[in-house]
Design a protein around this motif. Sequence first.
Motif, PDB file in Angstrom:
ATOM      1  N   ASP A 173     -88.114 -12.368   7.405  1.00 40.88           N
ATOM      2  CA  ASP A 173     -87.016 -11.928   8.265  1.00 40.88           C
ATOM      3  C   ASP A 173     -86.171 -10.895   7.524  1.00 40.88           C
ATOM      4  O   ASP A 173     -85.867 -11.062   6.340  1.00 40.88           O
ATOM      5  N   VAL A 174     -85.793  -9.845   8.235  1.00 37.80           N
ATOM      6  CA  VAL A 174     -84.990  -8.767   7.653  1.00 37.80           C
ATOM      7  C   VAL A 174     -83.649  -8.698   8.365  1.00 37.80           C
ATOM      8  O   VAL A 174     -83.595  -8.534   9.584  1.00 37.80           O
ATOM      9  N   GLU A 175     -82.568  -8.840   7.603  1.00 38.77           N
ATOM     10  CA  GLU A 175     -81.212  -8.708   8.152  1.00 38.77           C
ATOM     11  C   GLU A 175     -80.536  -7.514   7.478  1.00 38.77           C
ATOM     12  O   GLU A 175     -80.650  -7.323   6.276  1.00 38.77           O
ATOM     13  N   VAL A 176     -79.830  -6.712   8.281  1.00 35.99           N
ATOM     14  CA  VAL A 176     -79.170  -5.524   7.750  1.00 35.99           C
ATOM     15  C   VAL A 176     -77.697  -5.541   8.127  1.00 35.99           C
ATOM     16  O   VAL A 176     -77.341  -5.757   9.285  1.00 35.99           O
ATOM     17  N   THR A 180     -76.626  -2.973   3.141  1.00 40.32           N
ATOM     18  CA  THR A 180     -77.191  -4.136   2.453  1.00 40.32           C
ATOM     19  C   THR A 180     -78.271  -4.794   3.295  1.00 40.32           C
ATOM     20  O   THR A 180     -78.074  -5.036   4.486  1.00 40.32           O
ATOM     21  N   VAL A 181     -79.415  -5.080   2.668  1.00 36.85           N
ATOM     22  CA  VAL A 181     -80.536  -5.737   3.340  1.00 36.85           C
ATOM     23  C   VAL A 181     -80.718  -7.132   2.750  1.00 36.85           C
ATOM     24  O   VAL A 181     -80.682  -7.314   1.535  1.00 36.85           O
ATOM     25  N   LYS A 182     -80.907  -8.109   3.637  1.00 36.40           N
ATOM     26  CA  LYS A 182     -81.174  -9.479   3.191  1.00 36.40           C
ATOM     27  C   LYS A 182     -82.564  -9.883   3.673  1.00 36.40           C
ATOM     28  O   LYS A 182     -82.884  -9.760   4.848  1.00 36.40           O
ATOM     29  N   LEU A 183     -83.393 -10.359   2.722  1.00 30.56           N
ATOM     30  CA  LEU A 183     -84.747 -10.790   3.038  1.00 30.56           C
ATOM     31  C   LEU A 183     -84.832 -12.307   2.966  1.00 30.56           C
ATOM     32  O   LEU A 183     -84.437 -12.916   1.978  1.00 30.56           O
ATOM     33  N   ARG A 184     -85.391 -12.917   4.014  1.00 35.38           N
ATOM     34  CA  ARG A 184     -85.583 -14.364   4.057  1.00 35.38           C
ATOM     35  C   ARG A 184     -86.980 -14.670   4.573  1.00 35.38           C
ATOM     36  O   ARG A 184     -87.564 -13.886   5.306  1.00 35.38           O
ATOM     37  N   GLY A 185     -87.501 -15.842   4.191  1.00 35.16           N
ATOM     38  CA  GLY A 185     -88.815 -16.241   4.642  1.00 35.16           C
ATOM     39  C   GLY A 185     -89.674 -16.770   3.512  1.00 35.16           C
ATOM     40  O   GLY A 185     -89.155 -17.253   2.503  1.00 35.16           O
ATOM     41  N   LYS A 186     -91.014 -16.643   3.668  1.00 38.13           N
ATOM     42  CA  LYS A 186     -91.945 -17.226   2.711  1.00 38.13           C
ATOM     43  C   LYS A 186     -92.917 -16.160   2.194  1.00 38.13           C
ATOM     44  O   LYS A 186     -93.382 -15.306   2.949  1.00 38.13           O
TER      45      LYS A 186
END
Length: 216
Positions: A173-176, A180-186
């Motif tokens: 998952d990519v949040e912006v 700033t970018v936040k990466l979440r997941g596996k």
Amino acid sequence: MRADSSIKEDVLAELDWQQNIDESQIGVIVNNGVVTLTGVVDSYSKKVAVEKAVNSVAGVKAVAEEIKVDYGNNLKKTDAEIATAAVSALKWHSSVPINTVDVKVEDGWVYLSGAVGWDYKKTSAKKAVEHLLGVHGVSNTIDIKPAVKPIDIKAKIKKAFERMATLDANKIDVEVEGHTVKLRGKVGSISEKNEARKTAYFAPGVYEVKNELEVE
């Protein structure tokens, strides 16, 4: 979740596979997926190579790196000699803009500061000096200040992930927020996690990447 014994076996096999690494010099302990490395090598570049090799092993969640660098009396360099070599290396490195990176050397440690436009330029600056004789470590605090404005950052990053054979884009998952970018997941390994971070930094307008990806 992989067993520690299985992870250790693969770590040792990966170190043995690397031609520039003498696996007999490296101690490996694995506890709940966290790999502790000990030992002594004769260059900082070998220390980096060991950590990179271990990060590529599936199941490794983190690396506690306690490897020491010992050049021996005949190969020791003064801080002034290391600084001179570092400035020269940066000057001739095509990916590092001239006069954008400052160098300080203290007790064999190279401290890099300044500002560049892209993360790969920051990474290139570190690679330019980490192989130099006498270097015991590199602290890279170069700032990233892209000149371009962010344009549909999320879509560009997701597309980049989809093009990569080593990553499953559907698990990330990519949040912006702003720049700033936040990466979440596996992901399957630390090297995949690092590759995702590096890829996100290639998107125009990204100043920071918060990598919260978990290793399966």
